[in-house]
Design an enzyme around this catalytic site. Structure first.
Site, PDB file in Angstrom:
ATOM      1  N   SER A  54      81.796  71.535  47.151  1.00 21.36           N
ATOM      2  CA  SER A  54      81.583  70.095  47.304  1.00 21.36           C
ATOM      3  C   SER A  54      81.889  69.678  48.725  1.00 21.36           C
ATOM      4  O   SER A  54      82.748  70.278  49.397  1.00 21.36           O
ATOM      5  CB  SER A  54      82.536  69.382  46.342  1.00 21.36           C
ATOM      6  OG  SER A  54      82.639  68.019  46.654  1.00 21.36           O
ATOM      7  N   TYR A 112      91.512  67.563  42.595  1.00 18.22           N
ATOM      8  CA  TYR A 112      90.149  68.070  42.371  1.00 18.22           C
ATOM      9  C   TYR A 112      89.651  68.797  43.626  1.00 18.22           C
ATOM     10  O   TYR A 112      89.177  69.940  43.565  1.00 18.22           O
ATOM     11  CB  TYR A 112      89.177  66.924  42.011  1.00 18.22           C
ATOM     12  CG  TYR A 112      87.731  67.345  42.156  1.00 18.22           C
ATOM     13  CD1 TYR A 112      87.156  68.224  41.239  1.00 18.22           C
ATOM     14  CD2 TYR A 112      86.951  66.902  43.232  1.00 18.22           C
ATOM     15  CE1 TYR A 112      85.837  68.647  41.389  1.00 18.22           C
ATOM     16  CE2 TYR A 112      85.643  67.313  43.379  1.00 18.22           C
ATOM     17  CZ  TYR A 112      85.083  68.184  42.454  1.00 18.22           C
ATOM     18  OH  TYR A 112      83.784  68.609  42.609  1.00 18.22           O
ATOM     19  N   LYS A 162      88.524  72.942  44.602  1.00 21.32           N
ATOM     20  CA  LYS A 162      87.327  73.450  45.293  1.00 21.32           C
ATOM     21  C   LYS A 162      87.736  74.258  46.533  1.00 21.32           C
ATOM     22  O   LYS A 162      87.170  75.310  46.828  1.00 21.32           O
ATOM     23  CB  LYS A 162      86.400  72.295  45.694  1.00 21.32           C
ATOM     24  CG  LYS A 162      85.736  71.601  44.514  1.00 21.32           C
ATOM     25  CD  LYS A 162      84.774  72.522  43.766  1.00 21.32           C
ATOM     26  CE  LYS A 162      84.204  71.890  42.525  1.00 21.32           C
ATOM     27  NZ  LYS A 162      83.544  72.817  41.607  1.00 21.32           N
TER      28      LYS A 162
HETATM   29  P1  NAD Z   1      79.138  67.966  34.685  1.00 21.07           P
HETATM   30  O1  NAD Z   1      80.471  67.553  34.159  1.00 21.07           O
HETATM   31  O2  NAD Z   1      77.959  67.174  34.264  1.00 21.07           O
HETATM   32  O3  NAD Z   1      78.869  69.515  34.336  1.00 21.07           O
HETATM   33  C1  NAD Z   1      79.892  70.455  34.259  1.00 21.07           C
HETATM   34  C2  NAD Z   1      79.719  71.207  32.935  1.00 21.07           C
HETATM   35  O4  NAD Z   1      80.724  72.204  32.835  1.00 21.07           O
HETATM   36  C3  NAD Z   1      79.852  70.299  31.711  1.00 21.07           C
HETATM   37  O5  NAD Z   1      78.745  70.502  30.862  1.00 21.07           O
HETATM   38  C4  NAD Z   1      81.154  70.761  31.057  1.00 21.07           C
HETATM   39  O6  NAD Z   1      81.106  70.615  29.641  1.00 21.07           O
HETATM   40  C5  NAD Z   1      81.224  72.210  31.507  1.00 21.07           C
HETATM   41  N1  NAD Z   1      82.582  72.766  31.571  1.00 21.07           N
HETATM   42  C6  NAD Z   1      83.667  72.260  32.186  1.00 21.07           C
HETATM   43  N2  NAD Z   1      84.722  73.073  32.049  1.00 21.07           N
HETATM   44  C7  NAD Z   1      84.304  74.152  31.349  1.00 21.07           C
HETATM   45  C8  NAD Z   1      84.924  75.331  30.882  1.00 21.07           C
HETATM   46  N3  NAD Z   1      86.214  75.576  31.113  1.00 21.07           N
HETATM   47  N4  NAD Z   1      84.183  76.216  30.187  1.00 21.07           N
HETATM   48  C9  NAD Z   1      82.881  75.993  29.929  1.00 21.07           C
HETATM   49  N5  NAD Z   1      82.236  74.878  30.342  1.00 21.07           N
HETATM   50  C10 NAD Z   1      82.940  73.972  31.038  1.00 21.07           C
HETATM   51  O7  NAD Z   1      79.256  68.002  36.274  1.00 21.07           O
HETATM   52  P2  NAD Z   1      78.116  68.178  37.374  1.00 21.07           P
HETATM   53  O8  NAD Z   1      77.980  66.887  38.096  1.00 21.07           O
HETATM   54  O9  NAD Z   1      76.922  68.811  36.795  1.00 21.07           O
HETATM   55  O10 NAD Z   1      78.861  69.181  38.354  1.00 21.07           O
HETATM   56  C11 NAD Z   1      78.672  70.585  38.295  1.00 21.07           C
HETATM   57  C12 NAD Z   1      79.545  71.251  39.336  1.00 21.07           C
HETATM   58  O11 NAD Z   1      79.232  70.724  40.611  1.00 21.07           O
HETATM   59  C13 NAD Z   1      81.045  71.020  39.138  1.00 21.07           C
HETATM   60  O12 NAD Z   1      81.728  72.210  39.473  1.00 21.07           O
HETATM   61  C14 NAD Z   1      81.368  69.935  40.146  1.00 21.07           C
HETATM   62  O13 NAD Z   1      82.702  69.996  40.569  1.00 21.07           O
HETATM   63  C15 NAD Z   1      80.404  70.269  41.266  1.00 21.07           C
HETATM   64  N6  NAD Z   1      80.060  69.113  42.095  1.00 21.07           N
HETATM   65  C16 NAD Z   1      79.579  67.969  41.513  1.00 21.07           C
HETATM   66  C17 NAD Z   1      79.276  66.882  42.302  1.00 21.07           C
HETATM   67  C18 NAD Z   1      78.820  65.576  41.684  1.00 21.07           C
HETATM   68  O14 NAD Z   1      78.996  64.533  42.300  1.00 21.07           O
HETATM   69  N7  NAD Z   1      78.191  65.587  40.515  1.00 21.07           N
HETATM   70  C19 NAD Z   1      79.456  66.941  43.699  1.00 21.07           C
HETATM   71  C20 NAD Z   1      79.929  68.131  44.262  1.00 21.07           C
HETATM   72  C21 NAD Z   1      80.233  69.217  43.444  1.00 21.07           C
HETATM   73  C1  WQD Z   2      80.275  56.664  46.938  1.00 23.08           C
HETATM   74  C2  WQD Z   2      80.562  55.369  47.670  1.00 23.08           C
HETATM   75  C3  WQD Z   2      82.652  54.362  47.053  1.00 23.08           C
HETATM   76  C4  WQD Z   2      81.740  53.384  42.949  1.00 23.08           C
HETATM   77  C5  WQD Z   2      82.707  61.730  44.967  1.00 23.08           C
HETATM   78  C6  WQD Z   2      83.775  62.792  45.014  1.00 23.08           C
HETATM   79  C7  WQD Z   2      83.254  64.010  45.724  1.00 23.08           C
HETATM   80  C8  WQD Z   2      81.915  64.485  45.111  1.00 23.08           C
HETATM   81  C9  WQD Z   2      80.928  63.370  44.989  1.00 23.08           C
HETATM   82  C10 WQD Z   2      82.374  66.107  43.434  1.00 23.08           C
HETATM   83  C11 WQD Z   2      82.022  55.241  48.129  1.00 23.08           C
HETATM   84  C12 WQD Z   2      81.489  53.472  46.665  1.00 23.08           C
HETATM   85  C13 WQD Z   2      81.659  53.847  44.249  1.00 23.08           C
HETATM   86  C14 WQD Z   2      81.764  51.976  42.718  1.00 23.08           C
HETATM   87  C15 WQD Z   2      81.586  51.615  45.079  1.00 23.08           C
HETATM   88  N1  WQD Z   2      82.112  64.930  43.764  1.00 23.08           N
HETATM   89  N2  WQD Z   2      81.577  52.968  45.291  1.00 23.08           N
HETATM   90  N3  WQD Z   2      81.659  51.148  43.795  1.00 23.08           N
HETATM   91  O1  WQD Z   2      83.535  59.196  46.623  1.00 23.08           O
HETATM   92  O2  WQD Z   2      81.543  59.865  48.058  1.00 23.08           O
HETATM   93  O3  WQD Z   2      82.343  61.376  46.286  1.00 23.08           O
HETATM   94  O4  WQD Z   2      81.542  62.262  44.306  1.00 23.08           O
HETATM   95  O5  WQD Z   2      82.654  67.042  44.153  1.00 23.08           O
HETATM   96  O6  WQD Z   2      84.240  64.966  45.633  1.00 23.08           O
HETATM   97  O7  WQD Z   2      84.920  62.285  45.706  1.00 23.08           O
HETATM   98  O8  WQD Z   2      81.173  59.304  45.624  1.00 23.08           O
HETATM   99  O9  WQD Z   2      79.855  57.914  44.124  1.00 23.08           O
HETATM  100  O10 WQD Z   2      82.371  57.819  43.945  1.00 23.08           O
HETATM  101  O11 WQD Z   2      81.264  56.834  45.928  1.00 23.08           O
HETATM  102  O12 WQD Z   2      81.507  50.805  46.024  1.00 23.08           O
HETATM  103  O13 WQD Z   2      81.857  51.506  41.561  1.00 23.08           O
HETATM  104  O14 WQD Z   2      80.341  54.288  46.742  1.00 23.08           O
HETATM  105  O15 WQD Z   2      83.730  53.592  47.497  1.00 23.08           O
HETATM  106  O16 WQD Z   2      82.020  54.577  49.343  1.00 23.08           O
HETATM  107  P1  WQD Z   2      82.240  59.866  46.738  1.00 23.08           P
HETATM  108  P2  WQD Z   2      81.163  57.989  44.809  1.00 23.08           P
END
Ligand code: NAD
Ligand code: WQD
Length: 350
Positions: free
Chosen positions: A133, A157, A161
């Site tokens: 991430s 969190y 990562k």
């Molecule tokens: P999500 O929660 O929709 O998907 C994650 C899936 O993993 C879920 O279906 C959950 O049930 C499953 N899961 C969690 N723990 C588990 C375990 N111990 N065993 C088996 N299954 C398990 O999330 P997402 O948005 O699809 O994110 C996927 C990956 O990408 C995550 O690792 C997240 O940290 C990373 N990521 C997400 C974002 C984002 O903003 N969505 C940004 C950067 C990184």
């Molecule tokens: C985006 C912008 C908020 C909600 C997060 C995690 C990061 C990654 C992606 C997993 C910010 C603003 C948000 C609201 C708002 N996830 N905001 N009102 O914080 O960039 O990243 O998700 O790895 O680790 O930290 O994403 O969508 O929460 O926020 O004004 O109700 O929107 O303050 O500026 P962020 P976000």
């Protein structure tokens, strides 16, 4: 065997990014097994993936209910199927929850991933694409974020990562036959163009786009805009939003590299567009795409938020041959298509 006839294990494949990636993998001809404990997802998402790819391709998809923290669940899978590579999405991702309950995050994200490496090593499957991430850049001093920047974590969190990136680097260094690609996602949004699958967070959304979406369909009254005094074009914070289908394609590009290049080692790539968009710009783009007014209240900054974060995309373009195709208008169009067809996500109205 051709590149796309390989068998891929997708952990967390029922989730938001996982389900979209599985569609693209099946469309490319891969065989896919999902392992998911459904902690943050539902099997309806997997059923819809099957509908989207059609009966022939869905024969190449298996779903296994299992938890990465239970090594036996993994043993069972690996003893039945020879996987060519793993795409590892499974993890918990809510920043606020990780601050309140860090042990849950360390247990799930760290133990689950360590188990996965153990079982992969035992069964000689040593190709891994890992969901990292942009959070590993912390509050970057410079933008755009380049892969060789110093890394830091801002919350538990983020620490999972960061630790998991370090663990990947250590494993690959000690056992050079591993090939590991760390994909650092920026802010994934949007949905499959069909509107059949999309993001469906449980409870009140933490992230901007799901929140906007729920205001648009009338589930929430108004958006709180966190921060209007940032040194940015309009005072709101700037992020690099990326269409989830572009992200899905980034995983295919990573697999292609794992299967075709030798000296990969353990290497990280940003998956972003390279463009910064402010919160207020995102609200305006969503209003345009949906025709809905999004009532928005200007509020103080959210603790721990950075002013502006966006990716340098050069390394991914150069070494993965991947570049995001979609802009903010398409992200909002597809997010709205999913929202308007599924205002309550995968559930019918409670
Ligand atoms: P999500 O929660 O929709 O998907 C994650 C899936 O993993 C879920 O279906 C959950 O049930 C499953 N899961 C969690 N723990 C588990 C375990 N111990 N065993 C088996 N299954 C398990 O999330 P997402 O948005 O699809 O994110 C996927 C990956 O990408 C995550 O690792 C997240 O940290 C990373 N990521 C997400 C974002 C984002 O903003 N969505 C940004 C950067 C990184
Ligand atoms: C985006 C912008 C908020 C909600 C997060 C995690 C990061 C990654 C992606 C997993 C910010 C603003 C948000 C609201 C708002 N996830 N905001 N009102 O914080 O960039 O990243 O998700 O790895 O680790 O930290 O994403 O969508 O929460 O926020 O004004 O109700 O929107 O303050 O500026 P962020 P976000």
């Amino acid at each position: 065997m051709t590149f796309s006839e390989k068998t891929i294990l997708v952990t967390g494949g029922a989730g938001f990014i996982g389900s979209h990636t599985v569609v693209q993998l099946l469309n490319e001809g891969f065989r896919v097994s999902i392992i998911d404990n459904l902690d943050n997802s539902v099997t309806e998402a997997v059923d819809r993936v099957r509908d989207l790819v059609g009966p022939k391709r869905s024969q190449n998809l298996e779903f296994h209910l299992g938890d990465l923290r239970n090594k036996e669940d993994l043993e069972k899978l690996f003893s039945q199927t020879q996987f060519d590579a793993v795409i590892h999405f499974a993890g918990l991702k809510a920043v606020g929850e990780s601050v309140a309950n860090p042990r849950r995050y360390f247990d799930n994200n760290l133990i689950g991933t360590i188990n996965l490496y153990e079982v992969m090593a035992k069964y000689e499957c040593k190709k891994m694409v890992f969901s990292s991430s942009a959070t590993v850049y912390g509050q970057p001093e410079k933008i755009p974020c380049v892969e060789d920047f110093e890394l830091k974590a801002m919350n538990p969190y983020g620490r999972t990562k960061l630790f998991l990136e370090e663990i990947a680097r250590d494993i690959q260094k000690a056992e050079p036959d591993w090939k590991i690609i760390l994909l650092r996602y920026f802010n994934p949004v949007g949905a499959h163009e069909s509107g059949r699958i999309g993001e469906d967070p449980k409870g009140i959304p933490n992230n901007l786009m799901p929140f906007i979406q729920q205001v648009a369909v009338g589930r929430l009254p108004e958006l709180n805009v966190y921060g209007h005094d940032y040194p940015t074009k309009d005072g709101s914070a700037v992020r690099d939003y990326i269409h989830v289908m572009d992200l899905a394609d980034g995983h295919i590009a990573a697999l292609r590299k794992l299967f075709t290049k030798e000296d990969i080692g353990c290497t990280a790539y940003n998956l972003g567009t390279g463009c910064g968009t402010s919160v207020l710009e995102m609200v305006a783009a969503f209003e345009k795409a949906s025709g809905k007014k999004i009532p928005a209240k200007l509020c103080p900054r959210r603790a721990g938020d950075a002013t502006a974060v966006y990716a340098s995309t050069e390394k991914a373009e150069r070494e993965l041959g991947w570049k995001a195709k979609y802009g903010i208008a398409e992200m909002c169009r597809d997010q709205w298509n999913w929202a308007s067809k599924n205002p309550w996500g995968y559930q019918s109205k409670p």
